[in-house]
Design a protein around this motif. Structure first.
Motif, PDB file in Angstrom:
ATOM      1  N   GLN A 289      46.070  33.814  56.895  1.00  0.00           N
ATOM      2  CA  GLN A 289      45.078  34.339  55.966  1.00  0.00           C
ATOM      3  C   GLN A 289      45.448  35.739  55.482  1.00  0.00           C
ATOM      4  N   TRP A 293      46.191  36.673  51.639  1.00  0.00           N
ATOM      5  CA  TRP A 293      45.555  37.833  50.991  1.00  0.00           C
ATOM      6  C   TRP A 293      46.608  38.709  50.326  1.00  0.00           C
ATOM      7  N   THR A 296      48.010  36.955  47.148  1.00  0.00           N
ATOM      8  CA  THR A 296      47.155  36.991  45.964  1.00  0.00           C
ATOM      9  C   THR A 296      47.193  38.361  45.276  1.00  0.00           C
ATOM     10  N   ARG A 297      47.553  39.381  46.024  1.00  0.00           N
ATOM     11  CA  ARG A 297      47.646  40.732  45.472  1.00  0.00           C
ATOM     12  C   ARG A 297      49.096  41.189  45.321  1.00  0.00           C
ATOM     13  N   GLU A 347      44.287  46.612  46.115  1.00  0.00           N
ATOM     14  CA  GLU A 347      42.983  45.945  46.138  1.00  0.00           C
ATOM     15  C   GLU A 347      42.123  46.398  44.961  1.00  0.00           C
TER      16      GLU A 347
END
Length: 390
Positions: A289, A293, A296-297, A347
């Motif tokens: 996970q 994360w 995705t960034r 983020e």
């Protein structure tokens, strides 16, 4: 079609992590120690860019190729192509241009140490980035002159050049597309790469597209590697592939004369395993996970990590101006500060810039594709004869 494949995002996370580690040499760690020298002599993390290329080719082609192959008229085809370009522009350009602007500002207002280089150099690099010719500038300045803080934009320019032409290649080649891509791969795999050829390498991109085309055939499911499901073999295979690619990309290990081609093939292998989205590479859990994360960034991380490295060095210079010579005592502070900046800024960029504008671009693209059928008063399903001829 499921839009996000978690195992693909996992690979994106690893790809950007390896690139960040690779670029930390000289850009963050400006001193030399036996440990750092040994590590970076045998570890070449630049292979992460080729893994990005293979992922990009697969993700783009699995959506775009079927759309264009199923288009049912000149206007509809043009709308699909324009929608693709619009969607990609809104996805890529706002964040890229934002960080070009931030680099320019930093070179003027946060540059007492000179770490960001001159404003003129960064301005020239920014123009190259905006015009999507950063890869050409990179090749021309490599080992010759300073490029600027935004040197990572070379890969973005290469992708944009490729995807500007890709829809036209699909339409012109039709059924010959796989053979043309295969020829492109074979020519590049066995080529000796000059700096300019390295800046135009598309073998991993083409392999990702070929993999996407393969998913449309029954043989793709017939050789599904079910044996990897629920076992550690896939994780070991992934780790082994990363180790091999890092060795191929190293400065000291001269394994073969065509390392870039082999890296492209190994990248395609990993994307193939990830494409099934069946946890073949890594079992579900906290670690996966975290990497999803990061994946995705990954675009934001890729844009931000070099400015974050330079921000760290400039901040340290201002806090400790008496430390004119840096050494290992800066190692952990530099890692903590730069990692914190990268994660926080990525983020923020992802939430406030990338995703809102990506959604805006997707909405515009949907409007372009839907406008033509509604204007004609028909849909592909309502005109099966014409659709079957396309």
């Amino acid at each position: 079609m499921k839009k996000r494949i978690d195992d693909i995002e996992l690979l994106r996370g690893f790809a950007v992590l390896f690139v960040v580690i690779h670029h930390a040499a000289d850009n963050l760690f400006t001193w030399s120690t036996p440990g750092l020298t040994r590590f970076y002599s045998y570890f070449g993390g630049w292979f992460g860019v080729d893994l990005f290329f293979a992922i990009s080719g697969f993700v783009i082609a699995r959506d775009l190729v079927p759309r264009l192959q199923q288009s049912y008229g000149t206007t509809h085809t043009l709308n699909i192509t324009l929608a693709f370009w619009v969607r990609r522009a809104w996805r890529i350009l706002p964040s890229a241009w934002l960080w070009l602007a931030i680099i320019l500002i930093a070179s003027l207002a946060f540059n007492q140490s000179g770490v960001f280089g001159t404003f003129r150099t960064n301005f020239e690099a920014s123009i190259a980035g905006v015009l999507q010719v950063a890869n050409i500038r990179f090749a021309e300045t490599f080992m010759q002159s300073e490029y600027g803080t935004s040197f990572v934009y070379w890969s973005l320019s290469l992708e944009e050049q490729f995807y500007l032409l890709f829809p036209l290649l699909i339409l012109l080649s039709r059924r010959l597309l796989p053979y043309l891509l295969l020829a492109l791969v074979l020519i590049q795999i066995f080529s000796v790469r000059s700096v300019m050829l390295m800046s135009f390498r598309t073998d991993a991109l083409a392999l990702g597209i070929l993999l996407a085309l393969w998913t449309q055939h029954s043989s793709y499911l017939l050789i599904k590697p079910k044996i990897l499901s629920g076992h550690r073999a896939g994780c070991i295979l992934m780790a082994g592939s990363f180790l091999c690619m890092a060795a191929l990309a190293s400065n000291q290990l001269h394994i073969v004369s065509i390392p870039v081609g082999l890296i492209a093939l190994l990248s395609a292998l990993l994307v193939w395993l990830a494409s099934y989205d069946k946890n073949f590479l890594c079992a579900p859990g906290f670690f996966k996970q975290v990497m999803i994360w990061l994946g995705t960034r990954s675009y934001a991380v890729y844009l931000i990590h070099i400015p974050a490295f330079f921000f760290t060095r400039e901040l340290w210079y201002r806090l400790y101006p008496e430390q004119t010579v840096l050494s290992d005592h800066c190692f952990y502070p530099f890692i903590l500060i730069s990692a914190g900046l990268i994660l926080l800024l990525s983020e923020l960029n992802y939430r406030w810039v990338e995703m809102p504008l990506r959604n805006k671009g997707a909405a515009i693209a949907r409007g372009l594709v839907q406008a033509e059928p509604s204007a004609r008063g028909s849909t592909p399903a309502a005109n099966p004869t014409r659709a079957s001829r396309t």
